[in-house]
Scaffold this active site. Sequence first.
Site, PDB file in Angstrom:
ATOM      1  N   LYS A   1      46.723  23.983  87.585  1.00 39.89           N
ATOM      2  CA  LYS A   1      48.096  24.212  87.914  1.00 39.89           C
ATOM      3  C   LYS A   1      48.297  24.514  89.354  1.00 39.89           C
ATOM      4  O   LYS A   1      47.490  25.329  89.953  1.00 39.89           O
ATOM      5  CB  LYS A   1      48.598  25.272  86.826  1.00 39.89           C
ATOM      6  CG  LYS A   1      50.290  25.447  86.705  1.00 39.89           C
ATOM      7  CD  LYS A   1      50.587  24.347  85.689  1.00 39.89           C
ATOM      8  CE  LYS A   1      51.946  24.234  85.429  1.00 39.89           C
ATOM      9  NZ  LYS A   1      52.483  23.257  84.076  1.00 39.89           N
TER      10      LYS A   1
ATOM     11  N   GLY B   1      67.911  23.255  72.600  1.00 37.18           N
ATOM     12  CA  GLY B   1      67.844  22.604  73.733  1.00 37.18           C
ATOM     13  C   GLY B   1      67.982  21.323  73.864  1.00 37.18           C
ATOM     14  O   GLY B   1      66.659  20.461  73.424  1.00 37.18           O
TER      15      GLY B   1
ATOM     16  N   GLY C   1      67.737  18.776  75.599  1.00 34.44           N
ATOM     17  CA  GLY C   1      67.419  18.113  77.098  1.00 34.44           C
ATOM     18  C   GLY C   1      66.201  16.760  76.663  1.00 34.44           C
ATOM     19  O   GLY C   1      66.279  16.435  75.742  1.00 34.44           O
TER      20      GLY C   1
ATOM     21  N   VAL D   1      62.920  16.821  75.964  1.00 34.94           N
ATOM     22  CA  VAL D   1      62.248  17.062  74.827  1.00 34.94           C
ATOM     23  C   VAL D   1      62.954  16.911  73.510  1.00 34.94           C
ATOM     24  O   VAL D   1      62.753  16.295  72.740  1.00 34.94           O
ATOM     25  CB  VAL D   1      61.289  18.294  74.867  1.00 34.94           C
ATOM     26  CG1 VAL D   1      60.616  18.304  73.554  1.00 34.94           C
ATOM     27  CG2 VAL D   1      60.495  18.338  75.962  1.00 34.94           C
ATOM     28  N   GLY D   2      64.215  17.752  73.583  1.00 36.67           N
ATOM     29  CA  GLY D   2      64.874  17.945  72.352  1.00 36.67           C
ATOM     30  C   GLY D   2      65.572  16.636  71.690  1.00 36.67           C
ATOM     31  O   GLY D   2      65.537  16.189  70.636  1.00 36.67           O
TER      32      GLY D   2
HETATM   33  P1  NAD Z   1      65.390  19.941  80.153  1.00 35.54           P
HETATM   34  O1  NAD Z   1      65.554  20.534  81.388  1.00 35.54           O
HETATM   35  O2  NAD Z   1      65.375  18.565  80.045  1.00 35.54           O
HETATM   36  O3  NAD Z   1      65.995  20.517  78.899  1.00 35.54           O
HETATM   37  C1  NAD Z   1      66.408  21.680  78.642  1.00 35.54           C
HETATM   38  C2  NAD Z   1      67.242  21.777  77.954  1.00 35.54           C
HETATM   39  O4  NAD Z   1      67.438  23.206  77.227  1.00 35.54           O
HETATM   40  C3  NAD Z   1      68.737  21.556  78.378  1.00 35.54           C
HETATM   41  O5  NAD Z   1      69.641  20.914  77.687  1.00 35.54           O
HETATM   42  C4  NAD Z   1      69.290  23.090  78.427  1.00 35.54           C
HETATM   43  O6  NAD Z   1      70.811  23.225  78.804  1.00 35.54           O
HETATM   44  C5  NAD Z   1      68.867  23.741  77.447  1.00 35.54           C
HETATM   45  N1  NAD Z   1      68.942  25.171  77.472  1.00 35.54           N
HETATM   46  C6  NAD Z   1      68.407  26.154  78.586  1.00 35.54           C
HETATM   47  N2  NAD Z   1      68.288  27.362  78.108  1.00 35.54           N
HETATM   48  C7  NAD Z   1      68.651  27.324  76.826  1.00 35.54           C
HETATM   49  C8  NAD Z   1      68.918  28.274  75.769  1.00 35.54           C
HETATM   50  N3  NAD Z   1      68.443  29.457  76.318  1.00 35.54           N
HETATM   51  N4  NAD Z   1      69.353  28.037  74.637  1.00 35.54           N
HETATM   52  C9  NAD Z   1      69.474  26.602  74.242  1.00 35.54           C
HETATM   53  N5  NAD Z   1      69.442  25.680  75.222  1.00 35.54           N
HETATM   54  C10 NAD Z   1      68.917  26.073  76.284  1.00 35.54           C
HETATM   55  O7  NAD Z   1      63.618  20.276  79.820  1.00 35.54           O
HETATM   56  P2  NAD Z   1      62.609  19.564  78.873  1.00 35.54           P
HETATM   57  O8  NAD Z   1      61.937  18.676  79.778  1.00 35.54           O
HETATM   58  O9  NAD Z   1      63.282  18.952  77.907  1.00 35.54           O
HETATM   59  O10 NAD Z   1      61.868  20.900  78.543  1.00 35.54           O
HETATM   60  C11 NAD Z   1      62.138  21.847  77.410  1.00 35.54           C
HETATM   61  C12 NAD Z   1      60.985  22.772  77.227  1.00 35.54           C
HETATM   62  O11 NAD Z   1      59.702  22.030  76.820  1.00 35.54           O
HETATM   63  C13 NAD Z   1      60.426  23.484  78.504  1.00 35.54           C
HETATM   64  O12 NAD Z   1      59.839  24.787  78.250  1.00 35.54           O
HETATM   65  C14 NAD Z   1      59.383  22.664  79.098  1.00 35.54           C
HETATM   66  O13 NAD Z   1      58.409  23.471  79.624  1.00 35.54           O
HETATM   67  C15 NAD Z   1      58.599  22.116  77.737  1.00 35.54           C
HETATM   68  N6  NAD Z   1      57.955  21.007  77.729  1.00 35.54           N
HETATM   69  C16 NAD Z   1      58.358  19.732  78.275  1.00 35.54           C
HETATM   70  C17 NAD Z   1      57.532  18.575  78.448  1.00 35.54           C
HETATM   71  C18 NAD Z   1      58.211  17.329  78.686  1.00 35.54           C
HETATM   72  O14 NAD Z   1      57.503  16.415  78.701  1.00 35.54           O
HETATM   73  N7  NAD Z   1      59.265  17.588  79.415  1.00 35.54           N
HETATM   74  C19 NAD Z   1      56.339  18.602  77.694  1.00 35.54           C
HETATM   75  C20 NAD Z   1      56.036  19.760  77.119  1.00 35.54           C
HETATM   76  C21 NAD Z   1      56.629  21.059  77.261  1.00 35.54           C
END
Ligand code: NAD
Length: 367
Positions: free
Chosen positions: A77, A177, A179, A181-182
């Site tokens: 990292k 969330g 975003g 992932v969700g």
């Molecule tokens: P993203 O920024 O695309 O989406 C995050 C979402 O969470 C947004 O819609 C935001 O409004 C929402 N959010 C923020 N704070 C919040 C809260 N307190 N309550 C509810 N919703 C909230 O991020 P992402 O890429 O989807 O990543 C989400 C998580 O998954 C992170 O912790 C990231 O480290 C982890 N992750 C991501 C990936 C990937 O492939 N993108 C892989 C492994 C882990």
Amino acid sequence: MNELFKFADDIGPAKVIAIHEPKLALRALVVVDNVAAGPAIGGCRMEPDVTLEECFRLARAMTMKNAAAGLPHGGGKSVIAADPAMPLERKELTIRAFAQAIRDVRDYIVGPDMGTNERAMAWVHDEIGRAVGLPREIGGIPLDEVGATGFGIAIAAEVAQDFCDVRLAGARVAVQGFGAVGKHAARFLTARGAVLVAASDSSGTIVNPKGLDVQALAALKAEGRSVVEYASGERLGREAIVGVECDIWIPAARPDVVTISNVDSLRAKLVIQGANIPVSPEAEQRLHQRGVLSLPDFIVNAGGVICAAVEYHGGTQSLAFQTIEEKIRENTRAMLETMRQRKVSPREAATGLARERVTRAMEYRRF
Ligand code: NAD
């Protein structure tokens, strides 16, 4: 000296590098934790306040995730101590200087993380020819756009059906969330017959037991709006998502959202950890005691890094999806069978699996 070695154990870290370029006020750290299985892959995070400890913990998490996924890569990292919202020209200069500083750290392959993105990876690649998470135009597979991690979550859910009292057909899903992932987890799960009954983002929670339209919610988010603006459903506060009545609960936002203080309000039978460390160790233990199956982050959210590794080795998007499916299916099943046989928690089973793979890979190395 002792400060630098205080995290050292039988796995790593192999290298800790501090970078300082006074002309650009560039200060960065790189931790290459373990390279027994191959060169380390791990994100570059840009954040004003980052500590060596944080960088080390993130690097170790990548060692475990890459080993558990069965990738020919170790974990690492890097962190750049800077404001990610700095003007773009300055950011480009900073990232390019960082890339030059790691030119000869050949056992570390950079990927995107908080504060960096595929554009930043294109700059790194342009400088040193070594980065993952690249834009499509230069051979990348845009993993957030295609939903690599969300797809892996749906595969893990398929396997979990054999180990808990949840069937995907008709299962009620709540996603914290909405975003990258969700929303894709919701998309792939509803395609398998599940019903999205609740979703949240940083502005609040929307609940509708009759079901929410994933595409309509994604369209709202694409316009920069919130899921609470969805046409029909009950609007609740941000934290309310934790207590929503559902079968599958997916944290996909931030770390530490479920702790010992709110774990008992969780009403799902299955938790699939899309975010990194969303559930504290005590809360995870409590879920296990209550008979709630909680699938650990580094097993089920590895879709993104598997996609990045396929990209690095020149593979296509369809090969990436095939590999995610194969690896997450196999590893989730191996973890859950160990859980059953040894009567341990899913986390203990997953950690054992990853450590065993790292240790075995280390035995093949001279040093
Ligand atoms: P993203 O920024 O695309 O989406 C995050 C979402 O969470 C947004 O819609 C935001 O409004 C929402 N959010 C923020 N704070 C919040 C809260 N307190 N309550 C509810 N919703 C909230 O991020 P992402 O890429 O989807 O990543 C989400 C998580 O998954 C992170 O912790 C990231 O480290 C982890 N992750 C991501 C990936 C990937 O492939 N993108 C892989 C492994 C882990």
